[in-house]
Design an enzyme around this catalytic site. Sequence first.
Site, PDB file in Angstrom:
ATOM      1  N   ASP A  33       0.023   8.611   1.064  1.00 25.32           N
ATOM      2  CA  ASP A  33      -0.684   7.449   1.603  1.00 25.32           C
ATOM      3  C   ASP A  33       0.110   6.165   1.335  1.00 25.32           C
ATOM      4  OD1 ASP A  33      -2.630   5.403   2.161  1.00 25.32           O
ATOM      5  OD2 ASP A  33      -4.187   6.917   1.908  1.00 25.32           O
ATOM      6  N   THR A  69      -6.216   4.083   6.600  1.00 30.76           N
ATOM      7  CA  THR A  69      -6.130   5.453   6.092  1.00 30.76           C
ATOM      8  C   THR A  69      -6.972   6.462   6.872  1.00 30.76           C
ATOM      9  OG1 THR A  69      -5.643   4.645   3.901  1.00 30.76           O
ATOM     10  CG2 THR A  69      -6.583   6.860   4.026  1.00 30.76           C
ATOM     11  N   ASP A 192      -0.180   4.160  -2.146  1.00 34.40           N
ATOM     12  CA  ASP A 192      -1.083   3.203  -1.497  1.00 34.40           C
ATOM     13  C   ASP A 192      -1.767   2.324  -2.540  1.00 34.40           C
ATOM     14  OD1 ASP A 192      -2.675   2.405   1.019  1.00 34.40           O
ATOM     15  OD2 ASP A 192      -4.247   2.905  -0.415  1.00 34.40           O
ATOM     16  N   HIS A 196      -1.106  -1.685  -2.886  1.00 37.13           N
ATOM     17  CA  HIS A 196      -2.162  -2.705  -2.765  1.00 37.13           C
ATOM     18  C   HIS A 196      -2.166  -3.619  -3.997  1.00 37.13           C
ATOM     19  CE1 HIS A 196      -4.271  -1.532   0.834  1.00 37.13           C
ATOM     20  NE2 HIS A 196      -4.400  -0.289   0.424  1.00 37.13           N
ATOM     21  N   ASP A 239       0.581   7.736   6.342  1.00 36.44           N
ATOM     22  CA  ASP A 239      -0.397   7.284   7.340  1.00 36.44           C
ATOM     23  C   ASP A 239      -0.096   5.889   7.886  1.00 36.44           C
ATOM     24  OD1 ASP A 239      -0.969   6.284   4.800  1.00 36.44           O
ATOM     25  OD2 ASP A 239      -3.142   6.500   4.992  1.00 36.44           O
ATOM     26  N   HIS A 240       0.653   5.099   7.116  1.00 34.05           N
ATOM     27  CA  HIS A 240       0.982   3.710   7.484  1.00 34.05           C
ATOM     28  C   HIS A 240       1.877   3.168   6.381  1.00 34.05           C
ATOM     29  CE1 HIS A 240      -1.746   2.753   4.277  1.00 34.05           C
ATOM     30  NE2 HIS A 240      -2.670   3.494   4.857  1.00 34.05           N
ATOM     31  N   HIS A 344      -2.410  -3.211   4.619  1.00 34.14           N
ATOM     32  CA  HIS A 344      -2.040  -2.591   5.896  1.00 34.14           C
ATOM     33  C   HIS A 344      -3.239  -2.728   6.815  1.00 34.14           C
ATOM     34  CE1 HIS A 344      -4.365   0.933   4.521  1.00 34.14           C
ATOM     35  NE2 HIS A 344      -3.860   0.624   3.324  1.00 34.14           N
TER      36      HIS A 344
HETATM   37  P1  AMP Z   1      -7.337   2.148   2.542  1.00 37.57           P
HETATM   38  O1  AMP Z   1      -6.210   1.709   1.698  1.00 37.57           O
HETATM   39  O2  AMP Z   1      -8.516   1.223   2.443  1.00 37.57           O
HETATM   40  O3  AMP Z   1      -6.982   2.426   3.968  1.00 37.57           O
HETATM   41  O4  AMP Z   1      -7.853   3.519   1.945  1.00 37.57           O
HETATM   42  C1  AMP Z   1      -7.090   4.282   1.046  1.00 37.57           C
HETATM   43  C2  AMP Z   1      -7.977   4.836   0.012  1.00 37.57           C
HETATM   44  O5  AMP Z   1      -8.933   5.722   0.607  1.00 37.57           O
HETATM   45  C3  AMP Z   1      -7.257   5.683  -0.990  1.00 37.57           C
HETATM   46  O6  AMP Z   1      -6.685   4.930  -2.018  1.00 37.57           O
HETATM   47  C4  AMP Z   1      -8.343   6.580  -1.497  1.00 37.57           C
HETATM   48  O7  AMP Z   1      -8.913   6.056  -2.686  1.00 37.57           O
HETATM   49  C5  AMP Z   1      -9.400   6.562  -0.409  1.00 37.57           C
HETATM   50  N1  AMP Z   1      -9.592   7.910   0.120  1.00 37.57           N
HETATM   51  C6  AMP Z   1      -8.659   8.728   0.608  1.00 37.57           C
HETATM   52  N2  AMP Z   1      -9.186   9.906   0.994  1.00 37.57           N
HETATM   53  C7  AMP Z   1     -10.501   9.824   0.736  1.00 37.57           C
HETATM   54  C8  AMP Z   1     -11.601  10.715   0.912  1.00 37.57           C
HETATM   55  N3  AMP Z   1     -11.410  11.924   1.438  1.00 37.57           N
HETATM   56  N4  AMP Z   1     -12.820  10.290   0.554  1.00 37.57           N
HETATM   57  C9  AMP Z   1     -13.003   9.054   0.040  1.00 37.57           C
HETATM   58  N5  AMP Z   1     -12.005   8.170  -0.167  1.00 37.57           N
HETATM   59  C10 AMP Z   1     -10.774   8.552   0.172  1.00 37.57           C
HETATM   60 ZN    ZN Z   2      -3.627   4.890   3.763  1.00 35.09          ZN
HETATM   61 ZN    ZN Z   3      -4.428   1.394   1.573  1.00 32.33          ZN
END
Ligand code: AMP
Ligand code: ZN
Ligand code: ZN
Length: 415
Positions: A33, A69, A192, A196, A239-240, A344
Site C-alpha cells: 500500500d 486504497t 502507506d 502519511h 495501489d497508489h 494520496h
Molecule cells: P487510505 O490511506 O485512507 O487510503 O487507507 C489505507 C488504510 O486502510 C491502511 O493503512 C489500512 O489501515 C486500512 N485498510 C486496509 N485494508 C483494510 C481492510 N480490509 N479493512 C479495514 N481497513 C483497511
Molecule cells: Zn492505499
Molecule cells: Zn493511505
Amino acid sequence: MLLLLPLACSGPGTRDSATEATRPTPLILISIDGFRAEFLDRGLTPTLNALADSGVRARYMRPSFPTLTFPNHYALITGLRPDRNGIVANIMEDGQIPDQRFAASNRQAIENARWWNDATPLWITAKRAGLHSGIMFWPGSEAPVQGSHPDFWSRYDEELEAVTRVDNVLGWLTLPIDQRPSLMTLYLDTIDKTGHHFGPDSVELNAELRIVDAMVRRLVDGLIERGLEHAVNLVIVSDHGMVATSPERVVILDEILPGEAARTISYGVLTGIAPNPGQTHKVEAILLGKHDHMQCWKKSELPARFHYGTHRRVPPILCLANHGWIIASRTWLARKDHFSLGEHGYDNDDPDMRAIFIAHGPAFRSGVVLPPFDNVDVYPLLAYLLGLKAEPNDGNFDMLGGALEPIGVARTNRH
Ligand code: AMP
Ligand code: ZN
Ligand code: ZN
C-alpha cells in the site's frame, strides 16, 4: 486476533479429484500500500529490484481515480474502475443503504456485501471454478460478496506483523493439494502508514522501504526453502503513490462555502459535497471551476480520463486538491492530533501517484520493462494465469501480453 477461516472445501464447482496437474501454478498477489513507483529507484529495495530485473516490471502503473486504497484494491481484483466496481471512495454514502456509512473504520459496512456486490472479485470466480483462495487481507474479502467469502480470509488487523502475514501465505503453500489455494494475496500496509505520518521523502519512510523489502525477501526465501521458487508466480503491485503535504498547504473549505449550504461527505484530497435542499445553484456558483489550490466539478462534468462520476455513490460535486494540497474545515483540522505529511487521492496522472507492477515466476519472461498501463489491466492477466475466464472488465489484456512466456510454458507447473 487473527482469524483464519477455512470454509467448506466441497460443494458445487469443486474440482474433487485435485492433482498437481489439474491445478494452475499458484499465484501470490502482493499489494504494498502506498508504494510510489519512484521508491524503487532509491537503492533501498534490493529484493524488489532483483525480482523486477529477472522478471517483468512496468515503467509504472497508473492507478484508477480516485487514488485511494479501497477503490484501487477493488479495481485490481475485479478489473473494474471504481465508478463501475461500486467502491467509489474510502468513505461513501448510498441512498439504497440508508442507515450505514461506508468507511474503513466501520466494520459493519466493510463486512456488508451490499457495498461490494457490484463487482466480482477474482477469488469468487476462482471458487466457482473449483479453485481455492487464501486472502491475507484485501478490501472486500471480509464481506460475503455475491454470497461467499474466499476459502481462507482474515478480518483486517493492522497490528498483525508483516512476518506473520508472510508466514501465513507460506503455510498455505504446503497444505494438501485439495486444500491448497491457487490464488493468494498478501497485503502490506506500513509504507502507506509511514508515508502519511512522516511524508514520502522522510528517513522514516526510507527505513520502512528496507523493512518491506526484507518481508518480500522472507517470502522468496520461504519459497526457496520449500523448493517452490520456480513453481509460484508472484505479482507485486501498489495501489497508489504518495505526495508530500504540509500544514502550509490547506484549503479551508468553510471559508469559501457557508456551512448551511451543503454537507461534506469527506475531507482530504478529494472532497465530496452534497448541496442541501434548495442550495444547489448557490453551491455550484461558489464552487464550480478552478480555485487557487483546487478544482471543483459536477459529477457529470469530470474530465473523461477519470472514468468517474456516473455511480450513484459519487457525491453531486467533487473538489480535488492540487498537488501537495489538501481540503479541510477548521473543525476537521482541529480534531486531528497529527497533521499528515503525505497524502494520496490526487489526479491519477500525477507522477507521484504512480504505482508499481513487478511480476516474477514461471509464467513470466525475464528482463522485460513494460510501458505504463492502467491498474485495471492487471485483472485479465491474473485471470489468465489461473486459467479462469475473466468477468466483464475495464482492463486490456494486450497491455501485459509482453510479460508472458510463450503459451504452453506459462501455465504448466514446473518443479
Ligand atoms: P487510505 O490511506 O485512507 O487510503 O487507507 C489505507 C488504510 O486502510 C491502511 O493503512 C489500512 O489501515 C486500512 N485498510 C486496509 N485494508 C483494510 C481492510 N480490509 N479493512 C479495514 N481497513 C483497511
Ligand atoms: Zn492505499
Ligand atoms: Zn493511505
